[in-house]
Design a protein around this motif. Structure first.
Motif, PDB file in Angstrom:
ATOM      1  N   TYR A  14       0.942  -1.380  -0.008  1.00 31.06           N
ATOM      2  CA  TYR A  14       0.098   0.009   0.031  1.00 31.06           C
ATOM      3  C   TYR A  14       0.783   1.305   0.008  1.00 31.06           C
ATOM      4  O   TYR A  14       1.872   1.489   0.774  1.00 31.06           O
ATOM      5  N   ASN A 325     -13.074   6.026  -3.563  1.00 32.21           N
ATOM      6  CA  ASN A 325     -11.799   5.256  -3.778  1.00 32.21           C
ATOM      7  C   ASN A 325     -11.502   4.061  -2.967  1.00 32.21           C
ATOM      8  O   ASN A 325     -10.934   3.165  -3.566  1.00 32.21           O
ATOM      9  N   ARG A 326     -12.135   4.252  -1.968  1.00 36.66           N
ATOM     10  CA  ARG A 326     -12.053   2.817  -0.975  1.00 36.66           C
ATOM     11  C   ARG A 326     -12.812   1.576  -1.795  1.00 36.66           C
ATOM     12  O   ARG A 326     -11.999   0.295  -1.779  1.00 36.66           O
ATOM     13  N   SER A 329     -10.718   0.594  -4.887  1.00 36.76           N
ATOM     14  CA  SER A 329      -9.392  -0.233  -4.436  1.00 36.76           C
ATOM     15  C   SER A 329      -9.793  -1.719  -3.902  1.00 36.76           C
ATOM     16  O   SER A 329      -9.167  -2.417  -4.196  1.00 36.76           O
ATOM     17  N   GLU A 372      -9.572   9.594   3.944  1.00 37.79           N
ATOM     18  CA  GLU A 372     -10.100   8.428   3.397  1.00 37.79           C
ATOM     19  C   GLU A 372      -8.899   7.302   2.885  1.00 37.79           C
ATOM     20  O   GLU A 372      -9.085   6.143   3.212  1.00 37.79           O
ATOM     21  N   GLN A 375      -8.078   5.565   6.169  1.00 37.51           N
ATOM     22  CA  GLN A 375      -8.949   4.440   6.599  1.00 37.51           C
ATOM     23  C   GLN A 375      -8.827   3.237   5.826  1.00 37.51           C
ATOM     24  O   GLN A 375      -8.935   2.173   6.280  1.00 37.51           O
ATOM     25  N   LEU A 376      -8.656   3.317   4.458  1.00 36.15           N
ATOM     26  CA  LEU A 376      -8.228   2.253   3.524  1.00 36.15           C
ATOM     27  C   LEU A 376      -7.020   1.642   4.141  1.00 36.15           C
ATOM     28  O   LEU A 376      -7.027   0.384   3.994  1.00 36.15           O
ATOM     29  N   GLU A 379      -7.959  -0.774   6.579  1.00 36.33           N
ATOM     30  CA  GLU A 379      -8.643  -1.791   6.313  1.00 36.33           C
ATOM     31  C   GLU A 379      -7.856  -2.934   5.497  1.00 36.33           C
ATOM     32  O   GLU A 379      -8.143  -4.234   5.686  1.00 36.33           O
TER      33      GLU A 379
END
Length: 655
Positions: A14, A325-326, A329, A372, A375-376, A379
Motif C-alpha cells: 500500500y 476510492n475505497r 480499491s 479516506e 481509513q483504507l 482496512e
C-alpha cells in the motif's frame, strides 16, 4: 523467478509514487509520519529522477537518494526502485538529437514533457543501461529495496530514420527475403513492390491510405522495440538482484503493447487504472482491466497507479465522491490485486500534474482525501493476511489479442464505428452485469479449463488460433462469438469467403453474403431484441439453428443469432439488456452460475479463494442475502444470512 509474494511477504502493498525531490528535505520527515499513520508500507522512488541523478553526462548525484532509502528503511517502508529512463534529462536531447522521437509527419518531439526518447536510438539505450547499472550496483543490497520498476508507461512511437533502419532489420528477421515480404504485404496492389530493403521506411504520412500490413507490422515492431528497452534494463537489475521481482506498469488496454507477450517477461504484472468517477460504467471498466491484468499475471498482480481524487487530463476533472476510492480499491483486491498504489503520494505544487490528486492533497492532513486514504490503509492491513493467500479464477474466458485489434483498426474498413475496445467492453459488461466473473485469454492459450469461451471480436486469427478454437469445442467446450471474427489471417489477408472456412463450418454458416454496418442511431429489429452497430447477410447450413432472426428490411428472416451444437455466432450487437440475457442463458447452459443469486442492482459479488467480496456501486443502502454465517473481515462483525451495505459499501466475508 521471484514473484509478487517475494515483495509483499504476506501483506498487501500500500502506497504510491513518491517524488521527494520536489520538496525540501524537512518535508520528508513529515511525509514519513503521515505514511506511517496511513498504513503505507511501500513507496516507488526515482520514476522521473534522471536529471536529478545524472545532472550532466556521466555525473552521478546519489546522496539525496541514499538518504531517502535509509529513511524509508528506518521507518519500515519498502521501496519499489524505478529506473528513471521514461524521461531523459534535457542535456541528452540537446547533445544527442538522435535520441528524440520523430512523428509520422517528420517532426521532432522535443524535451519538456516526458517519454521523449526514441526506442531505437543506440545512444538512448547506452545512457539508459549506464544509469540502470549504477542504480543496481548502489542499491541492490539495500534492505529497503523490495521490487524493481523499469521505466514508466512505455508508450512511445517513432518514425525516425534510426527507427526505419531498425524496422528494416526487424523485417529481415521476420520475413527473410523481399519476395516473402512483398507477398505478406500484398504489394502487388497499387504498385508497391519493393526491390531493395533500403526502399522500406516507417509508414509515414501518405497521400492516401497506407499499406495495411505495413502499418500492422510497424505496430508489432514498436511493441517489440519497447520490449527490448524493457528487457535490457530488466536483465541488468536481475544480474545484481536475482532474488527481487521486476515489473513495469501497463496502461489499461493500451493499443501500443502486446501485453500478453510483455507479461511473459515480467515477474510481476502491474497496471495503472483511472476510471472516470462520473462514468456510470466506471466500475465495469475497472473490473475489465482488473480481470485482464490478473489473467496476464496468472495470479496476484499490482495496481501500480490510481487516483485518490481527480486526475488532470480530462476536459473536466471530477473528484471521487466520498467512499468511491475505497470501493474501487477493494474491487481491485477482490479481483486479484496484492498491491494497491497511487500516483502520487503528495500532490505537486508545480509542474504539468499539479492538479492531479495525491494521497495527500493540497488540503493536507485534514483533507478528506488523506483521511479516506488513512481509513483504507487500516482496512487493507486488517484483511492482508487472509487475502494474500487466496486467488481468483473463473469458468469463463474472454478472448483478446492485440494483433487482431491492430489489424482490425486499419483505415478503409467497412465501418469506422466498429471499435475493438468498445466491443470488448460491451461483451464484458454483459457478463459483469449478469454477475459472471471472467478471465481473459489469448486465442492460442490452452482453453480446456473453461466451460465457456467468449469471443467479442477477433478480426484476424492465425491458423493456430482457429485450430485451438475448433479443438476446444470438439473437447466439449462452448463458444459464443461476435461478428467480424476470423475475417483475415495474420498478414491481414482476407480469408476465403470473408470468414475462415473452418469457422464458418463451426458456426453453421454456409455463405456470408454481405456485411451490413449500421450508422449511428440506426438499429435492426430481431426476435426479442434490437441490434446495433452491425448486421450480416448470412445463409446458414441445414444443421444450424436460428436462435434469433432479423425482422424486416433486407435481412428479414435471416439469422441474427446462430447456433450449431455448442458454437454460437452473434452477427449484430444486441442492446445491453439483451446481450446480458443472451450470455447469461448460454452460460447457464454450461453450468456456470453467478457467485450469488438474487443480487440487487449495482452490487458486485466476487470470490477470491474462500472470501466473498460484496461491492455496492450505488448510493442507496441495499440488503444482500448471504446464506449462512460469515465474518466480515473489514469490521469483525458476524453476518448471518444477510448484510446491509450503505453508499459505496463493501464487505469481505469469510465463512
Amino acid at each position: 523467478m521471484p514473484n509478487l509474494g517475494d515483495a509483499t511477504r504476506g501483506r498487501i502493498l500500500y502506497g504510491g509514487d513518491y517524488n521527494p525531490e520536489q520538496w525540501p528535505e524537512e518535508t520528508w520527515l513529515e511525509d514519513v509520519r503521515l505514511m506511517k499513520d496511513a498504513g503505507v508500507n511501500s513507496v516507488t522512488l526515482g520514476v522521473f529522477s534522471w536529471a536529478k541523478l545524472e545532472p550532466r553526462p556521466g555525473e552521478r548525484d546519489f546522496g539525496w537518494l541514499d538518504r531517502l532509502m535509509d529513511l524509508m528503511h528506518e521507518n519500515g517502508i519498502g521501496v519499489v526502485l524505478a529506473t528513471p529512463t521514461a524521461s531523459p534529462p534535457p542535456w541528452m536531447g540537446h547533445l544527442h538529437p538522435d535520441t528524440l522521437p520523430v512523428d509520422q509527419d517528420g517532426r521532432t518531439e522535443w524535451w519538456g514533457g516526458r517519454q521523449h526518447f526514441s526506442h531505437s536510438s543506440a545512444t538512448y539505450r547506452r545512457y539508459a543501461a549506464a544509469i540502470t547499472e549504477d542504480l543496481a550496483a548502489r542499491y541492490g543490497s539495500h534492505p529497503a529495496l523490495t521490487l524493481w520498476h523499469i521505466n514508466n508507461e512505455y508508450c512511445t512511437y517513432d518514425w525516425s530514420d534510426e527507427a526505419a533502419a531498425r524496422f528494416r532489420r526487424w523485417l529481415r528477421d521476420r520475413y527473410g527475403t523481399l519476395d516473402t515480404l512483398n507477398t505478406a504485404w500484398g504489394t502487388a496492389f497499387w504498385s508497391q513492390g519493393y526491390g531493395d530493403w533500403a526502399e522500406i521506411h516507417t509508414p509515414r504520412h501518405a497521400h492516401y491510405l497506407k499499406n495495411p500490413t505495413q502499418v500492422l507490422d510497424f505496430k508489432r515492431f514498436t511493441s517489440d522495440m519497447l520490449l527490448e528497452c524493457y528487457t535490457a534494463e530488466r536483465d541488468i537489475v536481475r544480474r545484481a538482484t536475482p532474488h527481487l521481482p521486476v515489473t513495469t506498469n501497463f496502461m489499461p488496454l493500451w493499443v501500443g503493447q502486446d501485453a500478453w507477450r510483455w507479461a511473459e517477461e515480467e515477474d510481476v504484472v502491474s497496471v495503472d487504472l483511472y476510471p472516470d468517477p462520473r462514468d456510470p460504467l466506471g466500475a465495469q471498466q475497472g473490473a475489465l482491466v482488473q480481470d485482464m491484468t490478473r489473467s496476464q499475471a496468472r495470479g496476484p498482480w499490482m495496481l501500480m497507479e490510481q487516483a485518490a481524487g481527480p486526475v488532470n487530463w480530462r476536459g473536466v476533472n471530477h473528484p471521487k465522491p466520498q467512499g468511491l476510492n475505497r470501493l474501487w480499491s477493494l474491487q481491485a483486491v477482490a479481483r486479484g490485486a496484492d498491491a494497491v498504489c497511487y500516483f502520487q503520494w503528495r500532490q505537486s505544487r508545480q509542474g504539468a500534474e499539479k492538479f492531479h490528486s495525491g494521497m495527500v492533497s493540497h488540503a493536507g492532513e485534514q483533507g478528506r482525501t488523506y483521511q479516506e486514504v488513512k481509513q483504507l490503509g487500516a482496512e487493507l492491513a486488517r484483511i492482508s493476511e487472509e487475502v494474500t493467500d487466496s486467488h481468483s479464477g473463473s469458468d469463463i474466458a474472454v478472448l483478446h489479442d492485440w494483433h487482431a485489434w491492430w489489424a482490425g483498426a486499419q483505415d478503409g474498413r467497412p465501418s469506422t464505428r466498429v471499435d475493438h475496445p468498445d466491443l470488448l467492453s460491451a461483451w464484458h459488461r454483459a457478463l459483469w452485469e449478469a454477475h459472471l466473473t471472467t478471465d481473459f485469454a489469448h486465442p492460442e492459450h490452452d482453453l480446456g479449463a473453461y466451460r465457456l469461451v467468449v469471443v467479442p471480436q477477433l478480426y484476424a486469427l492465425t491458423d493456430a488460433a482457429v485450430d485451438n478454437l475448433l479443438a476446444y469445442v470438439r473437447g466439449g467446450g462452448t463458444v459464443v462469438c461476435g461478428f467480424l471474427t476470423g475475417v483475415a489471417d495474420e498478414d491481414d489477408r482476407v480469408r476465403p469467403g470473408g470468414m475462415d472456412p473452418r469457422l464458418r463450418d463451426l458456426f453453421g454458416i454456409r455463405t456470408l453474403h454481405e456485411w451490413w454496418p449500421l450508422d449511428e442511431g440506426e438499429h435492426v429489429e430481431c426476435d426479442g431484441f434490437r441490434g446495433t452497430l452491425w448486421s450480416e447477410e448470412i445463409e446458414k447450413t441445414e444443421d444450424a439453428e436460428t436462435e434469433a432472426a432479423y425482422k424486416g428490411g433486407e435481412l428479414d428472416g435471416l439469422p441474427a443469432v446462430l447456433r450449431k451444437g455448442r458454437a454460437w455466432y452473434v452477427s449484430t450487437l444486441p442492446e445491453p439488456e439483451a446481450m446480458r440475457e443472451l450470455l447469461a442463458r448460454i452460460a447457464a447452459g454450461t453450468g456456470v452460475r453467478p457467485v450469488l443469486d438474487g443480487l440487487p442492482d449495482r452490487v458486485e459479488a466476487v470470490r477470491r479463494g474462500d472470501l466473498l467480496f460484496l461491492l455496492h456501486h450505488g448510493r442507496e443502502s441495499v440488503t444482500v442475502e448471504v446464506p449462512g454465517t460469515h465474518r466480515d473481515l473489514l469490521t469483525g462483525a458476524t453476518v448471518t444470512d444477510e448484510i446491509t451495505l450503505g453508499r459505496y459499501g463493501a464487505a469481505v466475508l469469510k465463512p
